[in-house]
Design a protein around this motif. Structure first.
Motif, PDB file in Angstrom:
ATOM      1  N   LEU A 258       5.877   8.645  -3.925  1.00  0.00           N
ATOM      2  CA  LEU A 258       5.071   8.193  -2.426  1.00  0.00           C
ATOM      3  C   LEU A 258       6.130   7.592  -1.933  1.00  0.00           C
ATOM      4  CD1 LEU A 258       3.971   5.306  -5.572  1.00  0.00           C
ATOM      5  CD2 LEU A 258       2.749   7.583  -4.313  1.00  0.00           C
ATOM      6  N   VAL A 259       5.142   7.183  -0.484  1.00  0.00           N
ATOM      7  CA  VAL A 259       5.239   6.738   0.911  1.00  0.00           C
ATOM      8  C   VAL A 259       4.905   5.309   0.918  1.00  0.00           C
ATOM      9  CG1 VAL A 259       5.143   6.977   3.109  1.00  0.00           C
ATOM     10  CG2 VAL A 259       5.626   8.751   1.653  1.00  0.00           C
ATOM     11  N   GLN A 260       6.249   4.027   0.805  1.00  0.00           N
ATOM     12  CA  GLN A 260       4.913   2.771   1.650  1.00  0.00           C
ATOM     13  C   GLN A 260       4.431   2.792   2.463  1.00  0.00           C
ATOM     14  OE1 GLN A 260       7.691  -0.256   1.124  1.00  0.00           O
ATOM     15  NE2 GLN A 260       6.673  -1.985   2.126  1.00  0.00           N
ATOM     16  N   VAL A 261       3.125   2.903   3.063  1.00  0.00           N
ATOM     17  CA  VAL A 261       2.456   3.243   4.636  1.00  0.00           C
ATOM     18  C   VAL A 261       2.489   1.986   5.361  1.00  0.00           C
ATOM     19  CG1 VAL A 261       0.380   5.113   2.961  1.00  0.00           C
ATOM     20  CG2 VAL A 261       0.535   2.214   3.311  1.00  0.00           C
ATOM     21  N   LEU A 262       2.949   1.595   5.010  1.00  0.00           N
ATOM     22  CA  LEU A 262       2.985  -0.098   5.855  1.00  0.00           C
ATOM     23  C   LEU A 262       3.604  -1.220   5.628  1.00  0.00           C
ATOM     24  CD1 LEU A 262       1.103  -0.714   8.463  1.00  0.00           C
ATOM     25  CD2 LEU A 262      -0.193  -2.889   6.796  1.00  0.00           C
ATOM     26  N   ASP A 263       5.159  -1.801   5.806  1.00  0.00           N
ATOM     27  CA  ASP A 263       5.488  -2.501   6.061  1.00  0.00           C
ATOM     28  C   ASP A 263       5.288  -3.605   7.225  1.00  0.00           C
ATOM     29  OD1 ASP A 263       7.637  -4.135   5.020  1.00  0.00           O
ATOM     30  OD2 ASP A 263       9.485  -2.709   5.856  1.00  0.00           O
ATOM     31  N   LYS A 264       4.522  -4.927   6.805  1.00  0.00           N
ATOM     32  CA  LYS A 264       4.315  -5.868   7.133  1.00  0.00           C
ATOM     33  C   LYS A 264       4.215  -7.181   6.643  1.00  0.00           C
ATOM     34  CE  LYS A 264       0.663  -6.262   9.609  1.00  0.00           C
ATOM     35  NZ  LYS A 264       0.816  -5.854  11.113  1.00  0.00           N
ATOM     36  N   PRO A 265       4.768  -8.040   7.380  1.00  0.00           N
ATOM     37  CA  PRO A 265       5.306  -9.588   6.527  1.00  0.00           C
ATOM     38  C   PRO A 265       4.290 -10.009   5.065  1.00  0.00           C
ATOM     39  CG  PRO A 265       5.105  -9.546   8.882  1.00  0.00           C
ATOM     40  CD  PRO A 265       5.295  -8.304   8.442  1.00  0.00           C
TER      41      PRO A 265
ATOM     42  N   PRO B 277       0.684  -1.296  -0.018  1.00  0.00           N
ATOM     43  CA  PRO B 277      -0.524   0.005   0.331  1.00  0.00           C
ATOM     44  C   PRO B 277       0.915   1.144   0.268  1.00  0.00           C
ATOM     45  CG  PRO B 277       0.156  -1.353   2.248  1.00  0.00           C
ATOM     46  CD  PRO B 277       1.172  -2.021   1.568  1.00  0.00           C
ATOM     47  N   VAL B 278       0.351   2.217  -1.054  1.00  0.00           N
ATOM     48  CA  VAL B 278       0.955   3.186  -1.123  1.00  0.00           C
ATOM     49  C   VAL B 278       0.837   4.705  -0.980  1.00  0.00           C
ATOM     50  CG1 VAL B 278       3.357   1.895  -1.860  1.00  0.00           C
ATOM     51  CG2 VAL B 278       0.825   3.166  -3.652  1.00  0.00           C
ATOM     52  N   ALA B 279       0.918   6.313  -0.767  1.00  0.00           N
ATOM     53  CA  ALA B 279      -0.096   6.840  -1.139  1.00  0.00           C
ATOM     54  C   ALA B 279       1.068   8.055  -1.045  1.00  0.00           C
ATOM     55  CB  ALA B 279      -0.803   7.203   0.358  1.00  0.00           C
ATOM     56  N   SER B 280       1.149   9.472  -1.698  1.00  0.00           N
ATOM     57  CA  SER B 280       1.943  10.366  -1.321  1.00  0.00           C
ATOM     58  C   SER B 280       1.671  10.719  -0.381  1.00  0.00           C
ATOM     59  CB  SER B 280       1.366  11.204  -2.441  1.00  0.00           C
ATOM     60  OG  SER B 280       0.025  12.049  -2.185  1.00  0.00           O
ATOM     61  N   PRO B 281       2.795  11.754   0.116  1.00  0.00           N
ATOM     62  CA  PRO B 281       3.280  12.672   1.546  1.00  0.00           C
ATOM     63  C   PRO B 281       1.964  13.329   1.409  1.00  0.00           C
ATOM     64  CG  PRO B 281       5.496  12.768   0.257  1.00  0.00           C
ATOM     65  CD  PRO B 281       4.460  12.514  -0.935  1.00  0.00           C
ATOM     66  N   ALA B 282       1.951  14.756   0.221  1.00  0.00           N
ATOM     67  CA  ALA B 282       0.441  15.022   1.054  1.00  0.00           C
ATOM     68  C   ALA B 282      -1.042  14.284   1.194  1.00  0.00           C
ATOM     69  CB  ALA B 282       0.337  16.004  -0.928  1.00  0.00           C
ATOM     70  N   PHE B 283      -1.474  13.452   0.250  1.00  0.00           N
ATOM     71  CA  PHE B 283      -2.552  12.774   1.101  1.00  0.00           C
ATOM     72  C   PHE B 283      -2.026  11.968   2.348  1.00  0.00           C
ATOM     73  CE2 PHE B 283      -4.346   8.648   1.936  1.00  0.00           C
ATOM     74  CZ  PHE B 283      -6.074   8.778   1.514  1.00  0.00           C
ATOM     75  N   LEU B 284      -1.080  12.076   2.622  1.00  0.00           N
ATOM     76  CA  LEU B 284      -0.637  11.401   4.595  1.00  0.00           C
ATOM     77  C   LEU B 284      -0.968  12.723   5.209  1.00  0.00           C
ATOM     78  CD1 LEU B 284       1.472   9.080   3.595  1.00  0.00           C
ATOM     79  CD2 LEU B 284      -0.660   8.203   4.626  1.00  0.00           C
TER      80      LEU B 284
ATOM     81  N   ALA C 198      -0.679  11.503  -7.100  1.00  0.00           N
ATOM     82  CA  ALA C 198      -2.111  13.364  -7.039  1.00  0.00           C
ATOM     83  C   ALA C 198      -2.719  13.373  -6.279  1.00  0.00           C
ATOM     84  CB  ALA C 198      -2.510  12.536  -8.398  1.00  0.00           C
ATOM     85  N   GLY C 199      -1.969  12.053  -4.989  1.00  0.00           N
ATOM     86  CA  GLY C 199      -2.584  12.243  -4.149  1.00  0.00           C
ATOM     87  C   GLY C 199      -4.574  11.478  -4.636  1.00  0.00           C
ATOM     88  N   GLN C 200      -4.562  10.780  -4.459  1.00  0.00           N
ATOM     89  CA  GLN C 200      -6.486  10.482  -4.632  1.00  0.00           C
ATOM     90  C   GLN C 200      -6.660   9.585  -3.429  1.00  0.00           C
ATOM     91  OE1 GLN C 200      -7.654   9.593  -8.335  1.00  0.00           O
ATOM     92  NE2 GLN C 200      -6.461  11.864  -9.255  1.00  0.00           N
TER      93      GLN C 200
END
Length: 293
Positions: free
Chosen positions: A252-259, A164-171, A231-233
């Motif tokens: 983009l930022v990887q919002v979760l780093d799980k196994p 799962p990824v998102a833009s820094p601006a969205f977060l 684009a932050g959608q």
């Protein structure tokens, strides 16, 4: 003297079944058409082959004298046609998979399979719908999910690592705090064209079924999906390898780093015993090697 083949076939069916109506049903014609063919044949031969009795139609002595040979001849014709159809079917395979997997992974590699097996024709059906392998005449289905296909032969193929990824601006705008997979449901989700990945990914992480997993915009191509996330959608679930450059560049930022849940994978799915066919076995062996590579 030339005799019409259809009239001979009609005579064989009536003689075998003892009924004009039953023969008509077997030949998918009207009883009147059957009677007309019998009259045509008798006129050509100048003899009566069938006569009507209380219970149906009975072979005359002339009919008895030729019916067994004609019956055997048509059985041989039918068998020859069946053998030809079987031989053709054995040299062709229908493969069903989802459109994104077909376009991005399977189709670009099929040329290598054709080099190894030039005599096997491959037909690719791209659909995200459930298929009935027997009814839809599908030899191999390639599906991604949790491997739960009761009554079918299932083999793990590969586990694409979706992240799962998102833009820094969205977060920043949503003040997002995502520590568990279920937290993703609190934000707008972006989907691929099949709208299946989020629901399966969440299920693989032990998250109960939730209608929110189906909400949000969908994009047919992973490239478009990544652009929408940039684009932050919303949050996008994308193949990790596709987003490495954007993550490294900070877009983009990887919002979760799980196994990674190993059950969430691509599988080959076939009918029981289908892999005994040489063509099916050849395709499965090849695609397993491709996936390993």
């Amino acid at each position: 003297m030339n005799h019409p083949l259809q009239a001979l076939r009609t005579f064989v069916e009536v003689g075998q079944r003892g009924s004009v109506k039953a023969a008509a049903q077997a030949l998918h014609v009207t009883p009147g058409a059957v009677s007309q063919q019998i009259r045509l044949l008798e006129d050509r031969l100048g003899v009566v082959l069938l006569e009507r009795e209380r219970s149906g139609m009975r072979l005359t002595p002339a009919g008895v004298s030729i019916h067994p040979q004609l019956l055997q001849a048509f059985l041989q014709i039918d068998q020859a046609v069946r053998n030809l159809e079987a031989a053709k079917a054995q040299k062709s395979l229908t493969v069903s998979t989802v459109a994104t997997f077909a376009a991005s992974w399977l189709v670009p590699r099929l040329g290598r399979f054709k080099l190894l097996h030039p005599d096997i024709e491959i037909r690719v059906e791209a659909t995200s719908e459930l298929v009935d392998l027997r009814r839809d005449r599908v030899d191999v289905a390639l599906r991604h999910g949790l491997g739960d296909y009761p009554g079918l032969e299932v083999m793990p193929l590969m586990a694409p690592v979706l992240t799962p990824v998102a833009s820094p601006a969205f977060l920043a705008e949503h003040q997002a705090t995502i520590q568990e997979a279920a937290d993703c449901l609190d934000y707008p989700l972006l989907h691929d064209g099949d709208r299946a990945d989020w629901a399966l990914w969440l299920q693989a992480h032990g998250v109960p079924e939730d209608v929110r997993a189906q909400r949000g915009s969908a994009f047919e191509d992973d490239f478009l999906l990544i652009r929408a996330a940039e684009a932050g959608q919303g949050l996008a679930l994308v193949p990790q390898a596709y987003a490495l450059e954007e993550i490294a560049a900070g877009r983009l930022v990887q919002v979760l780093d799980k196994p990674w849940p190993a059950r969430f994978a691509y599988y080959t799915v076939t009918q029981p015993g289908a892999s005994a066919r040489a063509e099916v076995r050849a395709f499965i062996d090849w695609i397993v090697q491709e996936a390993a590579a």
